[in-house]
Design a protein around this motif. Structure first.
Motif, mmCIF file in Angstrom:
data_model
loop_
_atom_site.group_PDB
_atom_site.id
_atom_site.type_symbol
_atom_site.label_atom_id
_atom_site.label_comp_id
_atom_site.label_asym_id
_atom_site.label_seq_id
_atom_site.Cartn_x
_atom_site.Cartn_y
_atom_site.Cartn_z
ATOM 1 N N HIS A 1 35.698 45.809 45.422
ATOM 2 C CA HIS A 1 35.422 45.560 44.007
ATOM 3 C C HIS A 1 36.294 46.431 43.101
ATOM 4 O O HIS A 1 36.654 46.021 41.992
ATOM 5 N N VAL A 2 36.625 47.633 43.550
ATOM 6 C CA VAL A 2 37.527 48.498 42.783
ATOM 7 C C VAL A 2 38.899 47.844 42.674
ATOM 8 O O VAL A 2 39.516 47.809 41.601
ATOM 9 N N VAL A 3 39.391 47.285 43.787
ATOM 10 C CA VAL A 3 40.689 46.604 43.797
ATOM 11 C C VAL A 3 40.662 45.400 42.861
ATOM 12 O O VAL A 3 41.559 45.203 42.036
ATOM 13 N N LEU A 4 39.608 44.604 42.963
ATOM 14 C CA LEU A 4 39.487 43.392 42.152
ATOM 15 C C LEU A 4 39.450 43.729 40.662
ATOM 16 O O LEU A 4 40.158 43.115 39.851
ATOM 17 N N ARG A 5 38.639 44.708 40.298
ATOM 18 C CA ARG A 5 38.513 45.058 38.885
ATOM 19 C C ARG A 5 39.809 45.663 38.339
ATOM 20 O O ARG A 5 40.165 45.441 37.179
ATOM 21 N N ALA A 6 40.500 46.418 39.179
ATOM 22 C CA ALA A 6 41.750 47.037 38.729
ATOM 23 C C ALA A 6 42.787 45.966 38.380
ATOM 24 O O ALA A 6 43.474 46.062 37.356
ATOM 25 N N VAL A 7 42.894 44.944 39.217
ATOM 26 C CA VAL A 7 43.843 43.859 38.954
ATOM 27 C C VAL A 7 43.418 43.085 37.710
ATOM 28 O O VAL A 7 44.245 42.705 36.875
ATOM 29 N N ASP A 8 42.120 42.865 37.551
ATOM 30 C CA ASP A 8 41.640 42.114 36.390
ATOM 31 C C ASP A 8 41.902 42.864 35.086
ATOM 32 O O ASP A 8 42.185 42.247 34.051
ATOM 33 N N ARG A 9 41.807 44.180 35.117
ATOM 34 C CA ARG A 9 42.074 44.950 33.897
ATOM 35 C C ARG A 9 43.521 44.766 33.432
ATOM 36 O O ARG A 9 43.805 44.774 32.238
ATOM 37 N N ARG A 10 44.439 44.596 34.404
ATOM 38 C CA ARG A 10 45.860 44.489 34.057
ATOM 39 C C ARG A 10 46.300 43.046 33.841
ATOM 40 O O ARG A 10 47.253 42.795 33.100
ATOM 41 N N HIS A 11 45.589 42.097 34.478
ATOM 42 C CA HIS A 11 45.936 40.678 34.318
ATOM 43 C C HIS A 11 44.661 39.854 34.155
ATOM 44 O O HIS A 11 44.341 39.002 34.992
ATOM 45 N N PRO A 12 43.890 40.094 33.101
ATOM 46 C CA PRO A 12 42.609 39.402 32.952
ATOM 47 C C PRO A 12 42.761 37.887 32.873
ATOM 48 O O PRO A 12 43.650 37.376 32.186
ATOM 49 N N GLY A 13 41.880 37.195 33.620
ATOM 50 C CA GLY A 13 41.856 35.735 33.571
ATOM 51 C C GLY A 13 43.037 35.043 34.212
ATOM 52 O O GLY A 13 43.209 33.829 34.067
ATOM 53 N N SER A 14 43.858 35.781 34.966
ATOM 54 C CA SER A 14 45.075 35.208 35.546
ATOM 55 C C SER A 14 44.798 34.473 36.854
ATOM 56 O O SER A 14 43.751 34.649 37.488
ATOM 57 N N ASP A 15 45.770 33.642 37.263
ATOM 58 C CA ASP A 15 45.680 32.972 38.566
ATOM 59 C C ASP A 15 45.643 34.000 39.692
ATOM 60 O O ASP A 15 44.997 33.777 40.720
ATOM 61 N N LEU A 16 46.337 35.104 39.500
ATOM 62 C CA LEU A 16 46.346 36.176 40.504
ATOM 63 C C LEU A 16 44.933 36.704 40.726
ATOM 64 O O LEU A 16 44.491 36.864 41.876
#
Length: 239
Positions: free
Chosen positions: A70-85
């Motif tokens: 969940h830490v990994v997931l949230r970290a990516v979302d903070r930098r690319h929110p709502g993205s396909d990634l």
């Protein structure tokens, strides 16, 4: 106090007696989702998947070494929110959680407590950071789905709403037409406590070991049980 509780027995009884709606975190109070399917391995594989796409620099060193998916997931979302990634990463995590659900270890006393609380007329909901698909898969395997349906509120594509944000708790309260003071949240992490506090919902911490208990105490939890058995005894007595 007893070895099973970190509160006076009457305080636990009062907490349970006032609860008309019980909001359960999933991984911890109901089962150990990754008991036989390592969450640390899942986190490493998510990090490796990102690195394979040339995105090594997307995570800080601390995030890469957190061993918490969940830490990994949230970290990516903070930098690319709502993205396909983010959507693809979340789906990969959901698939791993679904695999883990098949070998999850039920928390002692959780199944009879859920059934008993339902039988005495309380309404139950799941409020979790795990995928609702995973929750339903596990509950189906235990014959518990009817105790919660339709009130299963889990991870959505809007990852900023994960606990400690109170979004899933507020969704449950709204859907059930329940006032915060008539509910009780059962969780095992500081983020569960923070979410419950933000929603003005009373909180009961479940700590299966001393490490979990210390984390909850340090976060400010004052009602903690080391076993769900005393909760079950009180709910049975209330019926």
């Amino acid at each position: 106090m007893t070895a099973e509780t970190e509160m006076e027995p009457n305080a636990l009884q009062n907490l349970i007696a006032s609860a008309r709606v019980v909001l359960w975190d999933f991984d911890g109070p109901i089962c150990r989702l990754f008991a036989r399917h390592s969450a640390e391995r899942v986190a490493r594989e998510l990090v490796e998947w990102l690195e394979g796409r040339g995105l090594h620099g997307l995570l800080t060193e601390k995030e890469r070494e957190s061993l918490d998916p969940h830490v990994v997931l949230r970290a990516v979302d903070r930098r690319h929110p709502g993205s396909d990634l983010v959507a693809e990463l979340e789906e990969r995590l959901t698939k791993e959680e679904l695999r883990a659900a098949g070998s999850a270890m039920p928390t002692a006393w959780a199944d009879p407590l859920i059934r008993t609380w339902t039988a005495v007329g309380s309404r139950l909901a799941i409020t979790t950071n795990n995928s609702p698909r995973v929750v339903r898969s596990y509950l189906d395997s235990r014959g518990l789905t009817a105790c919660f349906t339709p009130h299963i509120y889990g991870r959505t594509q809007e990852l900023h709403h994960l606990k400690p944000d109170p979004h899933c708790i507020n969704r449950a309260l709204s859907a059930m037409g329940a006032a915060p003071g008539s509910a009780l949240m059962i969780g095992d992490t500081p983020s569960d406590l923070q979410a419950a506090s933000a929603a003005s919902v009373p909180f009961l911490g479940y700590a299966r070991n001393e490490r979990k208990g210390k984390l909850l105490r340090d976060a400010g939890a004052t009602a903690i049980v080391g076993s769900l058995e005393p909760v079950l005894r009180l709910v049975r007595a209330s019926g």
